[in-house]
Design a protein around this motif. Structure first.
Motif: not given
Length: 258
Positions: A135-137, A181-188, A207-211, A235-242
């Protein structure tokens, strides 16, 4: 009287010789006939006696034959009885052999089952490898969520449950666990590791930069008791990507039992 006697003598003297011969023959015949009848009666009695003797012999022969037949019948019955006893003995031995074979088969099967469980209990096979989603992020969310790694590639021992995201240790032992754990958008991007209700690890990547992809990989070697549960929490306020490339994964295996 002299005259009369003289006349009689004269008459006798004057008798015809032929008549005298006939008289003699008649007398002889009278003497012979009784002798013949006597002999005939004797012969008849002899014949009767012989018939009786023959009948007795026949009866004796019949009795002898019956005795012989009775003896042979008794011998046959005795032999039949011996054969029946021998057959019963063979049946008993056969039943005993079948029972022995059945016991041996059961013993062998029991040994195989015990060996199977011994080997299984000594060295069960446990290994799993999963990826998170296509599903992505995911996130950020207002509350922490349990991550359910829905793409299961390996699940030997069925210790991982994709419906809950839980890995449950099937036996007491030492396990090697790993996640990425993989992330691609700005955030934690961050992950908590829980053992039962206890948090045992916390990792994050800012991650301070998008993409711009950011990821981290961690591994754990844990001693677990049968029934212990390991799972990952976002955690609350965090994101993960796949996505279809399976960048965020969760895997583990049993190293050895205790």
């Amino acid at each position: 009287m002299r005259g009369c006697l003289g006349e009689v003598a004269e008459i006798n003297q004057n008798t015809d010789p032929k008549d005298a011969a006939e008289e003699s023959t008649e007398q002889t015949t009278k003497q012979t006939y009784p002798d013949i009848w006597t002999e005939l009666r004797a012969l008849r009695d002899m014949v009767v006696e012989l018939n009786v003797h023959v009948e007795l012999l026949q009866r004796e022969n019949s009795a002898t034959e019956l005795t012989s037949l009775g003896t042979r019948l008794t011998a046959t019955e005795s032999k039949t009885s011996d054969l029946e006893k021998e057959n019963a003995d063979l049946q008993t031995r056969l039943s005993s052999s079948e029972s022995r074979i059945d016991q041996l088969e059961r013993s062998r099967l029991s040994s195989m089952i015990q060996m199977f469980f011994f080997v299984s209990s000594e060295k069960p096979k446990v290994a799993f490898y999963t990826a998170l989603t296509d599903a992505g992020t995911l996130g950020p969310y207002n509350t922490a969520i349990t991550l359910k790694y829905s793409k299961v590639f390996t699940n030997i021992g069925n210790a991982y449950n994709p419906s809950t995201g839980f890995f449950t240790a099937p036996v007491k032992g030492v396990y090697n666990l790993q996640f990425t754990a993989f992330g691609i958008d700005a955030g934690v991007t961050g992950v908590y590791v829980y053992k039962n209700n206890q948090r045992i690890m916390y990792n994050l990547e800012i991650n301070n930069s998008n993409y711009v992809p950011e990821f981290f990989t961690k591994s754990l070697v844990l001693e677990l008791t049968a029934g212990d549960v390991i799972y990952l929490v976002l955690p609350s306020g965090y994101s993960i990507y796949d996505d279809i490339y399976n960048q965020s994964t969760f895997s583990g295996s049993l190293l050895f039992t205790l």
